[in-house]
Design a protein around this motif. Structure first.
Motif, short mmCIF file in Angstrom:
data_model
loop_
_atom_site.label_atom_id
_atom_site.label_comp_id
_atom_site.label_asym_id
_atom_site.label_seq_id
_atom_site.Cartn_x
_atom_site.Cartn_y
_atom_site.Cartn_z
N LEU A 30 0.82 -1.21 0.00
CA LEU A 30 0.00 0.00 0.00
C LEU A 30 0.86 1.26 0.00
O LEU A 30 1.82 1.36 0.75
N VAL A 31 0.47 2.21 -0.84
CA VAL A 31 1.18 3.49 -0.96
C VAL A 31 0.16 4.63 -0.92
O VAL A 31 -0.80 4.63 -1.69
N ALA A 32 0.36 5.58 -0.04
CA ALA A 32 -0.47 6.79 -0.02
C ALA A 32 0.17 7.82 -0.94
O ALA A 32 1.39 7.99 -0.95
N PHE A 33 -0.66 8.51 -1.72
CA PHE A 33 -0.14 9.45 -2.71
C PHE A 33 -1.11 10.63 -2.88
O PHE A 33 -2.30 10.51 -2.62
N PRO A 34 -0.58 11.77 -3.32
CA PRO A 34 -1.44 12.94 -3.49
C PRO A 34 -2.25 12.87 -4.78
O PRO A 34 -1.77 12.39 -5.80
N THR A 35 -3.48 13.34 -4.70
CA THR A 35 -4.27 13.60 -5.90
C THR A 35 -4.70 15.07 -5.84
O THR A 35 -4.39 15.77 -4.88
N GLU A 36 -5.44 15.52 -6.83
CA GLU A 36 -5.89 16.91 -6.81
C GLU A 36 -6.98 17.15 -5.75
O GLU A 36 -7.26 18.29 -5.38
N THR A 37 -7.60 16.07 -5.25
CA THR A 37 -8.69 16.20 -4.28
C THR A 37 -8.19 16.02 -2.86
O THR A 37 -8.12 16.96 -2.08
N TYR A 39 -5.45 13.03 -0.39
CA TYR A 39 -4.48 11.93 -0.52
C TYR A 39 -5.24 10.60 -0.61
O TYR A 39 -6.19 10.36 0.13
N GLY A 40 -4.79 9.74 -1.54
CA GLY A 40 -5.38 8.43 -1.69
C GLY A 40 -4.51 7.34 -1.09
O GLY A 40 -3.28 7.48 -1.02
N LEU A 41 -5.14 6.24 -0.64
CA LEU A 41 -4.42 5.08 -0.13
C LEU A 41 -4.50 3.99 -1.17
O LEU A 41 -5.52 3.33 -1.33
N GLY A 42 -3.41 3.81 -1.92
CA GLY A 42 -3.44 2.99 -3.12
C GLY A 42 -2.99 1.56 -2.93
O GLY A 42 -2.04 1.27 -2.20
N GLY A 43 -3.69 0.65 -3.64
CA GLY A 43 -3.30 -0.74 -3.75
C GLY A 43 -3.74 -1.26 -5.11
O GLY A 43 -4.50 -0.59 -5.82
N ASP A 44 -3.27 -2.43 -5.50
CA ASP A 44 -3.61 -3.03 -6.78
C ASP A 44 -5.12 -3.28 -6.86
O ASP A 44 -5.68 -4.07 -6.09
N ALA A 45 -5.79 -2.60 -7.78
CA ALA A 45 -7.25 -2.67 -7.86
C ALA A 45 -7.77 -4.04 -8.24
O ALA A 45 -8.93 -4.36 -7.97
N LEU A 46 -6.95 -4.86 -8.88
CA LEU A 46 -7.40 -6.18 -9.33
C LEU A 46 -6.95 -7.29 -8.38
O LEU A 46 -7.10 -8.48 -8.71
N SER A 47 -6.43 -6.92 -7.23
CA SER A 47 -5.95 -7.90 -6.25
C SER A 47 -6.88 -7.94 -5.05
O SER A 47 -7.06 -6.93 -4.36
N SER A 137 3.53 2.19 -12.63
CA SER A 137 3.31 0.93 -11.92
C SER A 137 2.76 -0.14 -12.84
O SER A 137 2.95 -1.34 -12.62
N GLY A 138 2.03 0.30 -13.89
CA GLY A 138 1.46 -0.66 -14.82
C GLY A 138 0.21 -1.35 -14.30
O GLY A 138 -0.25 -2.34 -14.89
N ILE A 139 -0.36 -0.83 -13.21
CA ILE A 139 -1.58 -1.42 -12.66
C ILE A 139 -2.63 -0.33 -12.47
O ILE A 139 -2.33 0.86 -12.50
N TYR A 140 -3.87 -0.77 -12.30
CA TYR A 140 -4.91 0.15 -11.88
C TYR A 140 -4.86 0.22 -10.36
O TYR A 140 -4.64 -0.77 -9.68
N ILE A 141 -5.08 1.41 -9.82
CA ILE A 141 -4.90 1.61 -8.38
C ILE A 141 -6.25 1.89 -7.71
O ILE A 141 -6.92 2.87 -8.04
N ALA A 142 -6.63 1.00 -6.80
CA ALA A 142 -7.80 1.26 -5.96
C ALA A 142 -7.36 2.17 -4.84
O ALA A 142 -6.37 1.89 -4.15
N ALA A 143 -8.07 3.27 -4.65
CA ALA A 143 -7.59 4.25 -3.67
C ALA A 143 -8.73 5.02 -3.02
O ALA A 143 -9.25 5.98 -3.61
N PRO A 144 -9.11 4.64 -1.80
CA PRO A 144 -9.95 5.52 -0.99
C PRO A 144 -9.07 6.60 -0.39
O PRO A 144 -7.86 6.62 -0.62
N SER A 145 -9.65 7.51 0.37
CA SER A 145 -8.84 8.53 1.04
C SER A 145 -7.94 7.87 2.07
O SER A 145 -8.30 6.88 2.71
N ALA A 146 -6.74 8.42 2.25
CA ALA A 146 -5.70 7.78 3.06
C ALA A 146 -5.78 8.20 4.53
O ALA A 146 -4.82 8.71 5.12
#
Length: 351
Positions: A30-37, A39-47, A137-146
């Motif tokens: 899991l990686v938290a990252f900034p978006t324009e809205t 910060y998102g808490l990202g993980g592999d969306a297909l996992s 990363s080459g993946i889609y990232i599932a990310a709710p707020s972090a």
């Protein structure tokens, strides 16, 4: 675990700086990252396992859907089905940007990502770090707020660290985000699209592109809907909340000020710690030791950008009772009031 904190300048970073974060994501971390809205808490969306880790890190109910973040419009057709002409028009108008759309999900998208639903929420962030992270990363990232579930969403890396240090693998610190409230969510599975969460992309903006759009009654309700099946994040549970009891006071400005001052006097007389959330135009009228200016009514964007930071400050000062002015529920004001009502647990007073 030890959480890695890596600073990244959104205006001058090199994609190579994101490689460690990409490795973590590709390996199921899991990686938290900034978006324009926010910060998102990202993980592999297909996992399925990555989705499980996201829910565990946040303490989030598993029936609360995650949003899949993509980097190119073509990616939409890989994770969603039945993409209508209206959806395509909205994507062309507002992607990349703070708009999430809901579609029937593609078979490859696990139910663990969608909160058990056969629909999927998708958005394409415009923030350069977020976009580069998805592509590299080459993946889609599932990310709710972090943030920890129910807490105010993070608009600074410090907010993420406050909630997530030791619970996730990395935080990409890109400084303060711009918009400060989550993306608009539109359900595109209905004949007439329905706004499930208001945001920076307003109903008026959407209707200029595709015509009639409805607003889900839960968005403008004065109390939470019971037995709600949440098709979008933030619909079902208490969100954005400080630890103290927050009350929104609405009505004529002079009466609002008088009512809040009276409530503050009563609670401080009982030895309670109070705070007031006011605007640039009204802050001088309040008789409270802790008055926080959320922004100017002449600039709704300033209010949206400062909301979550101020809600977190309420916890830092130990405020037990928090009183806030209300905002006109049109344009961006509707999105602001949506968040504030949830933060207050729908506790509001009309004067």
């Amino acid at each position: 675990m030890d959480t890695i904190i890596q600073k990244v300048n959104k205006d001058s970073f090199r994609e190579e700086e994101l490689e460690k974060a990409c490795e973590i994501l590709r390996s199921g971390g899991l990686v938290a990252f900034p978006t324009e809205t926010v910060y998102g808490l990202g993980g592999d969306a297909l996992s399925q396992e990555a989705a499980k880790k996201i829910y565990e890190a946040k303490g989030r109910p598993s029936d609360n859907p995650l949003i899949i973040h993509i980097a190119d419009i073509d990616n939409l057709y890989d994770v969603a089905e039945q993409v209508s002409g209206k959806a395509t028009a909205l994507a062309e108008a507002f992607w990349p940007g703070p708009l999430t759309m809901i579609f029937p999900k593609a078979e490859k998208v696990p139910l663990s990502t969608t909160g058990g639903l056969n629909t999927v929420a998708v958005r394409m962030p415009i923030h350069p770090v977020a976009a580069a992270l998805i592509r590299r990363s080459g993946i889609y990232i599932a990310a709710p707020s972090a943030n920890a579930s129910g807490r105010p969403s993070p608009t600074k890396a410090e907010h993420v660290i406050e909630d997530m240090d030791g619970r996730i693998h990395m935080v990409l610190d890109g400084g303060q985000v711009g918009i400060g409230i989550e993306s608009t969510i539109v359900d595109m599975t209905e004949d007439i699209p329905v706004i499930l969460r208001p945001g920076y992309i307003t109903k008026e903006k959407i209707e200029k592109v595709i015509g009639a759009v409805e607003i889900d009654p839960a968005v403008i309700a004065n109390e939470p809907k019971k037995d709600l099946i949440a098709k979008a994040p933030g619909m079902k549970y208490r969100h954005y909340a400080p630890k103290g009891q927050m009350t929104i006071v609405e009505g004529d400005q002079e009466k609002v000020v008088a009512a809040i001052n009276s409530l503050v006097q009563e609670k401080e007389g009982e030895g309670r710690r109070t705070a007031v959330i006011a605007t640039e135009e009204s802050k001088r009228f309040y008789r409270c030791k802790k008055v926080y200016c959320i922004g100017s009514r002449k600039n709704e964007g300033s209010i949206a950008a400062g909301l979550y930071d101020i809600l977190r400050q309420m916890d830092h000062i130990g405020a037990e009772y928090i009183y806030a002015e209300s905002f006109v529920e049109d344009t961006l004001g509707q999105a602001i009031m949506n968040r504030m009502l949830k933060a207050a647990g729908y506790n509001r007073i009309s004067v």
